[in-house]
Design an enzyme around this catalytic site. Structure first.
Site, short mmCIF file in Angstrom:
data_model
loop_
_atom_site.label_atom_id
_atom_site.label_comp_id
_atom_site.label_asym_id
_atom_site.label_seq_id
_atom_site.Cartn_x
_atom_site.Cartn_y
_atom_site.Cartn_z
N GLU A 199 18.27 -59.38 116.20
CA GLU A 199 18.36 -59.78 114.80
C GLU A 199 17.02 -59.54 114.12
O GLU A 199 15.96 -59.56 114.78
CB GLU A 199 18.71 -61.26 114.67
CG GLU A 199 20.11 -61.62 115.08
CD GLU A 199 20.37 -63.11 114.91
OE1 GLU A 199 19.40 -63.87 114.68
OE2 GLU A 199 21.54 -63.52 115.01
N HIS A 225 11.46 -72.65 120.98
CA HIS A 225 12.75 -72.40 120.35
C HIS A 225 13.74 -73.54 120.61
O HIS A 225 14.96 -73.34 120.51
CB HIS A 225 13.35 -71.07 120.81
CG HIS A 225 12.46 -69.90 120.59
ND1 HIS A 225 12.14 -69.45 119.32
CD2 HIS A 225 11.78 -69.10 121.45
CE1 HIS A 225 11.32 -68.41 119.42
NE2 HIS A 225 11.08 -68.19 120.70
N LYS A 278 27.57 -64.79 121.01
CA LYS A 278 26.94 -64.65 119.69
C LYS A 278 27.38 -63.37 119.01
O LYS A 278 27.58 -63.33 117.79
CB LYS A 278 25.42 -64.70 119.84
CG LYS A 278 24.85 -66.07 120.15
CD LYS A 278 23.35 -66.03 120.17
CE LYS A 278 22.75 -67.43 120.29
NZ LYS A 278 23.08 -68.09 121.54
N ARG A 312 30.66 -78.14 120.41
CA ARG A 312 30.46 -79.41 121.11
C ARG A 312 29.73 -80.37 120.20
O ARG A 312 29.34 -80.00 119.08
CB ARG A 312 29.64 -79.18 122.38
CG ARG A 312 28.31 -78.47 122.09
CD ARG A 312 27.42 -78.39 123.30
NE ARG A 312 26.28 -77.49 123.11
CZ ARG A 312 25.16 -77.79 122.47
NH1 ARG A 312 25.03 -78.97 121.90
NH2 ARG A 312 24.18 -76.92 122.36
#
Length: 655
Positions: free
Chosen positions: A200, A235, A116, A291
């Site tokens: 974040e 999540h 990430k 994917r």
């Protein structure tokens, strides 16, 4: 086109790939662990090969075993599905080295988007906006805490190498940061073998919007419109729809352009998904999944495409059609039916699926049948139920009807949660953000409730006519009596209380008296499935027995009952009230108490990991730790003692 294809996956996605590949005339080769020897994907494949023990790390994550099977079986290509090895760059390279086509992007693209932190740096360079945060190499607690304070709380901790909500924790205050960081790192290390994280800004009411992208080997990259995946628990997504509703034309075009730019920035090939956080008219790059996505069926429904077919065509060297992207037609919505208990923080369920009757008229992607087991080794998804419509309202209406027709039995599922979710007025109004499920938890997960008298009366009628009827002379309710009516007493425990059902039979007319409610006239008919008449109105009443546990559906609602011995002496059940045991098989990742510790009600005493989920074992009441039954790192079976609590006034001091 390939003549043979190995599917390096299991469950629903393996079945879905097999069906498309066989339609294209491709020989399909399945692989299976010891736990999956009787699985549906094994039965559907043209041939199937064992690859190891039940644990994924010893089977589905063993790329060397899978490539050895592919060579032995003569597979020309390997489709990784999603999860497991689908985003493993080393596996993609190993396929290439073995002369086998990997149905997915190049290894370099997987690596570029696999981190990430690195992917966000690439996106900044490509002009794609990202959420403010920290993506640096310094992973010390001190540096991360400092960066969290700089960003400002709340912040979101995310596993750098992860996805699917693993290693993701929102933190609302500096005081909680280090504890949540430790938990995120544990999850990340377990799921991905990498405990690096990034930070974040945690947006307050964001939407999770993604864009399906496709690219070929000839330099062409296109988008296939948007999906909204905002409705999540833990999540992880639970409802997805396409196209994403209520986006302005300008924002939609920006998302399309940014997604295609992201794909081109890493030389992408094949199917992928670029995910964004959207709040108002602002959109920020979140990650790229290199994917196929679980939610790809909603895109297929609005485009009329088979994305797996195009994955295979692109992998075989074909170019994308010149007229892509096709215009979207109508709307589609998908929900994920899981073996889990929403009332217990969505804790996964294990056991045998005794009964499964999927709905008609909609798409159902599943990897299980009635009689199959949901094991603790893999994701507990039972099926995806996908409904199309000419518009959003029609799609939700069709899905609501389909969920009402779905019948399951044998273990706890989220079916009731999904029914309430799809029917919720705020959902129908499109008031979407990632906090939807938590904000409406009271309506979506109601407190324990008593089953209505009509449901219990209908159950008693069908139960005596079918599963138990006629097995013994004592079970028959139409028996001759010199005086009065034949009577039959059934005792059950529902979610809230012990319930008493008394059946009276007077000359063939059966009445049910539930607790102290007025008599209800009942009858049963098993000629066309399990049906009961309740005061003259007929209802389908499917019931499934698993020893003494009854799964019952009545008037669109599901109930779980436990049969009790109506004539057994009461008492004796309170002896084990202080014993906290493992709810499902798993591994103890953290023990938080010792013998002699005083704990408060709700305090977490241990953390287990099972089915890719951390399960917190909390004290049901204040007490003193009298005994600890396991240690960190132990593998435990369902029912294994974790901690035993003594009353708070007891002397539990160790000798």
């Amino acid at each position: 086109m390939f003549r043979s294809l190995l599917i390096a996956n299991r469950g629903e996605i393996a079945c879905r790939i097999i069906r498309t590949a066989q339609r294209m005339g491709i020989r399909c080769i399945a692989v299976f662990s010891e736990a999956d020897a009787g699985a549906l994907h094994v039965a559907l494949a043209d041939e199937a090969h064992p690859i190891g023990p039940a644990l994924a790390r010893d089977s589905y994550l063993r790329g060397d075993h899978i490539i050895a099977v592919a060579r032995a079986a003569g597979a020309e290509a390997i489709h990784p599905g999603y999860g497991f090895l689908s985003e493993n760059a080393d596996f993609a390279e190993a396929c290439k080295a073995a002369g086998i086509v990997f149905v997915g992007p190049p290894a370099a693209a997987i690596r570029a988007m696999g981190s990430k932190a690195e992917s966000k740096a690439l996106m900044v360079a490509a002009g794609v906006p990202v959420v403010p945060g920290y993506h640096g190499e310094d992973q010390s607690e001190e540096r991360l805490a400092t960066e969290a304070a700089r960003i400002g709380f709340p912040v979101l901790i995310k596993a750098s190498a992860g996805g699917g909500g693993k290693g993701m924790r929102p933190v609302y205050s500096a005081a909680d940061f280090l504890d949540e960081l430790a938990g995120a790192r544990r999850e990340a290390r377990s799921a991905f073998g990498d405990d690096r994280v990034l930070l974040e800004r945690y947006l307050q009411k964001p939407r999770h919007v993604e864009v399906q992208v496709f690219a070929d080997r000839h330099g062409r990259a296109v988008h296939l419109h948007t999906r909204d995946c905002s409705v999540q628990r833990r999540h992880q997504k639970v409802l997805e729809e396409a196209p994403a509703p209520d986006l302005s034309p300008a924002l939609r075009e920006r998302l399309h352009a940014a997604a295609v730019a992201a794909a081109r920035a890493v030389g992408y090939v094949n199917a992928g998904t670029v995910e964004f956080i959207v709040e108002g008219e602002d959109a920020f790059f979140m990650e790229m999944n290199t994917r196929l996505q679980v939610e790809h069926p909603v895109t297929e429904m609005i485009t009329g495409l088979d994305l797996v077919e195009w994955q295979l065509r692109v992998a075989a060297g074909e170019a994308l059609p010149d007229d892509w992207p096709p215009d979207p037609v109508g709307h589609a919505v998908e929900v994920r039916l899981y073996a889990e208990d929403p009332a217990a923080d969505y804790r996964p369920s294990v056991g045998t699926l005794r009964h499964f009757s999927p709905p008609g008229g909609v798409r159902v992607d599943t990897g299980v049948r009635a009689g199959d087991s949901i094991t603790p080794y893999y994701d507990p998804m039972i099926a995806k139920i996908v409904a199309p419509g000419q518009d959003r309202a029609a799609a939700f209406g069709a899905l609501s009807q389909a969920l009402g027709e779905t019948q399951l039995g044998g273990l706890t599922t989220n079916l009731g949660f999904l029914r309430r979710l799809v029917a919720h007025p705020a959902m129908r109004a499109g008031e979407l953000d990632t906090g939807f499920a938590a904000r409406h938890a009271e309506a979506l997960i109601p407190p324990p409730r008593e089953a209505p008298a009509a449901a219990l009366a209908a159950f008693a009628a069908v139960y005596r006519a079918g599963p138990r009827g006629g097995s013994s002379p004592w079970d028959r309710v139409e028996g001759f009596r010199l005086f009065g009516a034949a009577e039959d007493l059934i005792l059950v425990r529902d979610e809230a209380a012990i319930r008493r059902i008394l059946l009276h039979n007077r000359r063939g007319v059966v009445e049910a008296i539930v607790d102290d409610a007025p008599p209800i006239r009942v009858a049963a008919d098993l000629s066309l499935g399990q049906r009961a008449s309740v005061d003259g109105v007929w209802h389908p009443v499917p019931i499934t027995l698993d020893e003494d546990v009854v799964s019952l559906t009545f008037a669109g609602e599901d109930y779980t009952l436990r049969l009790l011995d109506a004539y057994a002496p009461r008492g004796g059940e309170a002896a084990a009230e202080g014993r906290l045991s493992a709810p499902i098989p798993g591994r103890v990742v953290q023990m938080l108490v010792n013998v002699g510790d005083r704990v408060a009600r709700g305090q977490v005493v241990a953390i287990l990991e099972a089915m890719k989920t951390e399960i917190r074992i909390a004290a049901p009441a204040e007490g003193i730790v009298a005994h600890v039954g396991c240690a960190e790192g132990d593998s435990v079976e369902e029912g294994t003692e974790i901690v035993t609590l003594a009353p708070p006034d007891a002397d539990a001091t160790p000798p």
